[in-house]
Motif scaffolding. Structure first.
Motif, PDB file in Angstrom:
ATOM      1  N   LYS A 247      39.032  39.442  -2.572  1.00  0.00           N
ATOM      2  CA  LYS A 247      40.230  40.291  -2.654  1.00  0.00           C
ATOM      3  C   LYS A 247      39.840  41.729  -2.999  1.00  0.00           C
ATOM      4  O   LYS A 247      40.435  42.687  -2.505  1.00  0.00           O
ATOM      5  CB  LYS A 247      41.216  39.748  -3.709  1.00  0.00           C
ATOM      6  N   CYS A 248      38.832  41.872  -3.861  1.00  0.00           N
ATOM      7  CA  CYS A 248      38.373  43.218  -4.226  1.00  0.00           C
ATOM      8  C   CYS A 248      37.709  43.883  -3.025  1.00  0.00           C
ATOM      9  O   CYS A 248      37.927  45.072  -2.773  1.00  0.00           O
ATOM     10  CB  CYS A 248      37.406  43.151  -5.404  1.00  0.00           C
ATOM     11  N   ASP A 249      36.924  43.111  -2.271  1.00  0.00           N
ATOM     12  CA  ASP A 249      36.290  43.658  -1.060  1.00  0.00           C
ATOM     13  C   ASP A 249      37.355  44.152  -0.081  1.00  0.00           C
ATOM     14  O   ASP A 249      37.163  45.125   0.629  1.00  0.00           O
ATOM     15  CB  ASP A 249      35.429  42.588  -0.363  1.00  0.00           C
ATOM     16  N   GLN A 250      38.503  43.439  -0.076  1.00  0.00           N
ATOM     17  CA  GLN A 250      39.577  43.839   0.857  1.00  0.00           C
ATOM     18  C   GLN A 250      40.374  45.040   0.323  1.00  0.00           C
ATOM     19  O   GLN A 250      41.320  45.483   0.958  1.00  0.00           O
ATOM     20  CB  GLN A 250      40.523  42.652   1.093  1.00  0.00           C
ATOM     21  N   GLY A 251      40.043  45.516  -0.874  1.00  0.00           N
ATOM     22  CA  GLY A 251      40.651  46.781  -1.319  1.00  0.00           C
ATOM     23  C   GLY A 251      41.459  46.732  -2.609  1.00  0.00           C
ATOM     24  O   GLY A 251      41.846  47.777  -3.128  1.00  0.00           O
ATOM     25  N   LEU A 252      41.769  45.529  -3.130  1.00  0.00           N
ATOM     26  CA  LEU A 252      42.570  45.504  -4.363  1.00  0.00           C
ATOM     27  C   LEU A 252      41.678  45.764  -5.578  1.00  0.00           C
ATOM     28  O   LEU A 252      40.609  45.167  -5.704  1.00  0.00           O
ATOM     29  CB  LEU A 252      43.256  44.129  -4.533  1.00  0.00           C
ATOM     30  N   VAL A 253      42.124  46.664  -6.441  1.00  0.00           N
ATOM     31  CA  VAL A 253      41.399  46.867  -7.697  1.00  0.00           C
ATOM     32  C   VAL A 253      41.819  45.764  -8.668  1.00  0.00           C
ATOM     33  O   VAL A 253      43.011  45.507  -8.841  1.00  0.00           O
ATOM     34  CB  VAL A 253      41.728  48.256  -8.296  1.00  0.00           C
ATOM     35  N   VAL A 254      40.850  45.098  -9.269  1.00  0.00           N
ATOM     36  CA  VAL A 254      41.155  44.056 -10.257  1.00  0.00           C
ATOM     37  C   VAL A 254      40.465  44.418 -11.578  1.00  0.00           C
ATOM     38  O   VAL A 254      39.263  44.697 -11.600  1.00  0.00           O
ATOM     39  CB  VAL A 254      40.686  42.661  -9.783  1.00  0.00           C
ATOM     40  N   ILE A 255      41.253  44.436 -12.641  1.00  0.00           N
ATOM     41  CA  ILE A 255      40.699  44.724 -13.970  1.00  0.00           C
ATOM     42  C   ILE A 255      40.542  43.380 -14.689  1.00  0.00           C
ATOM     43  O   ILE A 255      41.500  42.599 -14.776  1.00  0.00           O
ATOM     44  CB  ILE A 255      41.627  45.669 -14.770  1.00  0.00           C
ATOM     45  N   TRP A 256      39.346  43.137 -15.199  1.00  0.00           N
ATOM     46  CA  TRP A 256      39.037  41.823 -15.789  1.00  0.00           C
ATOM     47  C   TRP A 256      38.524  41.994 -17.221  1.00  0.00           C
ATOM     48  O   TRP A 256      37.328  42.187 -17.426  1.00  0.00           O
ATOM     49  CB  TRP A 256      37.999  41.110 -14.911  1.00  0.00           C
ATOM     50  N   PRO A 257      39.407  41.897 -18.214  1.00  0.00           N
ATOM     51  CA  PRO A 257      38.946  41.899 -19.609  1.00  0.00           C
ATOM     52  C   PRO A 257      38.234  40.575 -19.892  1.00  0.00           C
ATOM     53  O   PRO A 257      38.801  39.514 -19.685  1.00  0.00           O
ATOM     54  CB  PRO A 257      40.238  42.019 -20.421  1.00  0.00           C
ATOM     55  N   MET A 258      37.024  40.681 -20.360  1.00  0.00           N
ATOM     56  CA  MET A 258      36.129  39.519 -20.369  1.00  0.00           C
ATOM     57  C   MET A 258      36.083  38.830 -21.736  1.00  0.00           C
ATOM     58  O   MET A 258      35.696  39.436 -22.733  1.00  0.00           O
ATOM     59  CB  MET A 258      34.738  40.029 -19.994  1.00  0.00           C
ATOM     60  N   HIS A 259      36.484  37.562 -21.759  1.00  0.00           N
ATOM     61  CA  HIS A 259      36.387  36.768 -22.987  1.00  0.00           C
ATOM     62  C   HIS A 259      34.914  36.430 -23.247  1.00  0.00           C
ATOM     63  O   HIS A 259      34.174  36.152 -22.298  1.00  0.00           O
ATOM     64  CB  HIS A 259      37.211  35.495 -22.789  1.00  0.00           C
ATOM     65  N   PRO A 260      34.473  36.424 -24.516  1.00  0.00           N
ATOM     66  CA  PRO A 260      33.044  36.159 -24.790  1.00  0.00           C
ATOM     67  C   PRO A 260      32.548  34.822 -24.223  1.00  0.00           C
ATOM     68  O   PRO A 260      31.419  34.734 -23.749  1.00  0.00           O
ATOM     69  CB  PRO A 260      32.952  36.149 -26.321  1.00  0.00           C
ATOM     70  N   ARG A 261      33.384  33.788 -24.270  1.00  0.00           N
ATOM     71  CA  ARG A 261      32.970  32.487 -23.718  1.00  0.00           C
ATOM     72  C   ARG A 261      32.652  32.632 -22.221  1.00  0.00           C
ATOM     73  O   ARG A 261      31.650  32.128 -21.730  1.00  0.00           O
ATOM     74  CB  ARG A 261      34.109  31.468 -23.904  1.00  0.00           C
ATOM     75  N   THR A 262      33.527  33.339 -21.502  1.00  0.00           N
ATOM     76  CA  THR A 262      33.370  33.510 -20.056  1.00  0.00           C
ATOM     77  C   THR A 262      32.125  34.346 -19.750  1.00  0.00           C
ATOM     78  O   THR A 262      31.351  34.033 -18.843  1.00  0.00           O
ATOM     79  CB  THR A 262      34.636  34.185 -19.482  1.00  0.00           C
ATOM     80  N   HIS A 263      31.943  35.394 -20.538  1.00  0.00           N
ATOM     81  CA  HIS A 263      30.786  36.268 -20.336  1.00  0.00           C
ATOM     82  C   HIS A 263      29.490  35.473 -20.467  1.00  0.00           C
ATOM     83  O   HIS A 263      28.569  35.602 -19.658  1.00  0.00           O
ATOM     84  CB  HIS A 263      30.830  37.403 -21.368  1.00  0.00           C
ATOM     85  N   LYS A 264      29.489  34.611 -21.481  1.00  0.00           N
ATOM     86  CA  LYS A 264      28.308  33.776 -21.708  1.00  0.00           C
ATOM     87  C   LYS A 264      28.053  32.862 -20.499  1.00  0.00           C
ATOM     88  O   LYS A 264      26.935  32.754 -20.002  1.00  0.00           O
ATOM     89  CB  LYS A 264      28.565  32.922 -22.959  1.00  0.00           C
ATOM     90  N   ARG A 265      29.114  32.222 -20.011  1.00  0.00           N
ATOM     91  CA  ARG A 265      28.970  31.295 -18.877  1.00  0.00           C
ATOM     92  C   ARG A 265      28.521  32.021 -17.609  1.00  0.00           C
ATOM     93  O   ARG A 265      27.692  31.521 -16.854  1.00  0.00           O
ATOM     94  CB  ARG A 265      30.300  30.583 -18.582  1.00  0.00           C
ATOM     95  N   LEU A 266      29.081  33.208 -17.375  1.00  0.00           N
ATOM     96  CA  LEU A 266      28.701  33.956 -16.167  1.00  0.00           C
ATOM     97  C   LEU A 266      27.205  34.257 -16.187  1.00  0.00           C
ATOM     98  O   LEU A 266      26.536  34.192 -15.158  1.00  0.00           O
ATOM     99  CB  LEU A 266      29.489  35.272 -16.082  1.00  0.00           C
ATOM    100  N   GLY A 267      26.690  34.554 -17.372  1.00  0.00           N
ATOM    101  CA  GLY A 267      25.252  34.791 -17.520  1.00  0.00           C
ATOM    102  C   GLY A 267      24.486  33.509 -17.224  1.00  0.00           C
ATOM    103  O   GLY A 267      23.558  33.498 -16.406  1.00  0.00           O
ATOM    104  N   GLU A 268      24.907  32.409 -17.841  1.00  0.00           N
ATOM    105  CA  GLU A 268      24.206  31.125 -17.651  1.00  0.00           C
ATOM    106  C   GLU A 268      24.213  30.682 -16.186  1.00  0.00           C
ATOM    107  O   GLU A 268      23.253  30.098 -15.704  1.00  0.00           O
ATOM    108  CB  GLU A 268      24.886  30.027 -18.485  1.00  0.00           C
TER     109      GLU A 268
END
Ligand code: UD1
Length: 387
Positions: A247-268
């Motif tokens: 969706k972002c590639d198609q042009g929509l700006v998305v703001i994503w406030p990142m929860h610490p749990r999610t940030h950790k998982r994205l790294g893993e």
């Protein structure tokens, strides 16, 4: 009367702030020497401890510093609940309050209601009666146990009260008081409105070097994800992120406030590089209350698995795709006049509802007693309680 109220994690803070204000107002009215005045003690279990997850909310919502912080921190559910019970028992034995007040459905809610009842202290649950019917959700266990034990069950809507009646709770224990979180929204909405989206992004963006896309006519979406069912499974999280990146590639700006749990998982799960390389996808640190409210007021669409945001979207009229298969807050669903649609984590369903939602007009809706005065009714119910 001595009331001890408990907070533990981020969603508790916006529920306790108006309750403390109501106590202060009550004491001002009854006069400081009056024997009727309420002594209040605030306990923070310390489940959330980062400045952005905790302290920032105390400051901006005007919550006084906690009288006691149990410093529980992170850990497994058993560790968090067990440690909280051990420490909270000591507090109750020395403070001997007449009432323990717990809010919401986090681990602090469970641990402190159980401890209070074992110490034979009356317990009041604010936001009682919500049921997702999904026992795999840790919060559902917390809700069931807390409601089973509490003496006074204060519900945000009539469906919640009906859930309790169907479980056999005597009517005398249940009072429909409205949604206390909307008291906080009412109190802060005008201050929040003055914030600039661009400034919020600049102050909180994780990648300081990123070129910030322009947000014409505030055409942007907001994404929040933190439920274990969405972020702890690599395949589910990867699919959700692929969708958002498309969706972002198609042009929509998305703001994503990142929860610490999610940030950790994205790294893993090695997903951070893909996200960072996606234009129009803006990652920020967890936002403060006023900042999040401002984003919600402007957003064309909210994608979330948060319960509180479903409620705020309903009041603000922001089309909301709830990335869950069930909700303990059915009053926020479009079929009940709200703004939220359950889309789970099925990408086909999300895609279809996403396109429809983007064409929708904002339609704010106020469920009964979501009027900014729930905290006064909560306190009145406690003060007038008779066994
Ligand atoms: C908790 C609540 C959930 C609520 C959510 C809001 C329970 C069962 N869950 O989930 O209902 O919607 O809060 O955020 O109580 N962490 C930090 N800093 C912090 C706090 C947490 O880095 O200040 C990290 C830790 O790695 C921790 C993880 O986030 O292990 C998860 O935190 P935890 O408090 O266990 O649960 P939440 O997912 O935040």
């Amino acid at each position: 009367m001595k009331i001890l109220s408990v907070v533990g994690a981020r969603p508790n803070f916006m529920k306790i702030a108006p309750f403390i204000n109501a106590i202060n107002l009550f004491n001002q009215k009854s006069g400081i020497r009056n024997s009727e005045s309420i002594q209040h003690i605030l306990v923070h279990t310390g489940q959330h401890y980062d400045d952005q997850m905790s302290k920032a909310f105390f400051t901006e919502l005007g919550i006084p510093e906690a009288d006691i912080n149990l410093g529980i921190g992170s850990g497994s559910h058993a560790e968090q609940v067990g440690r909280t019970m051990i420490e909270f028992e000591k507090v109750l034995q020395s403070e001997k309050p007449d009432w323990v007040v717990v809010v919401g459905d986090v681990n602090a809610t469970l641990a402190c209601s159980v401890t209070a009842k074992k110490e034979l202290i009356k317990c009041c649950h604010i936001e009682a009666g919500l049921r997702s019917g999904d026992i795999t959700m840790p919060e559902e266990i917390n809700r069931l146990v807390t409601d089973r034990l509490s003496d006074l069950l204060l519900t945000p809507d009539r469906m919640a009260a009906e859930n309790l009646r169907m479980e056999g709770v005597p009517a005398s224990k249940i009072q429909f008081v409205g949604n206390i979180m909307i008291d906080t929204l009412e109190q802060h909405i005008e201050t929040s409105r003055k914030l600039l989206i661009k400034s919020i992004i600049i102050e909180n963006i994780l990648d300081k070097g990123m070129a910030i896309p322009s947000i014409e006519d505030e055409h942007f979406g907001v994404l929040t994800l933190h439920r274990p069912s969405n972020v702890d499974d690599k395949d589910i999280l990867t699919n959700l992120i692929d969708f958002v990146c498309r969706k972002c590639d198609q042009g929509l700006v998305v703001i994503w406030p990142m929860h610490p749990r999610t940030h950790k998982r994205l790294g893993e799960f090695n997903l951070l590089d893909k996200i960072k390389a996606t234009p129009n996808l803006i990652l920020t640190q967890p936002l403060g209350y006023l900042e999040m409210l401002r984003l919600n007021m402007g957003a064309k669409i909210m994608l979330t698995d948060s319960g509180g945001l479903q409620e705020e979207c309903t009041v603000l009229g922001t089309p909301c795709l709830t990335m869950r298969w069930n909700t303990e807050r059915p009053i926020t669903l479009t079929e009940h006049g709200g703004a939220s649609i359950l889309v789970g984590n099925n990408i086909e369903r999300i895609t279809k509802e996403f396109e429809i939602s983007l064409t929708k007009k904002r339609t704010p809706h106020r469920p009964e007693l979501w009027d900014g005065h729930a905290a006064e009714r909560c306190l009145k119910a406690i003060v007038e309680y008779r066994e």
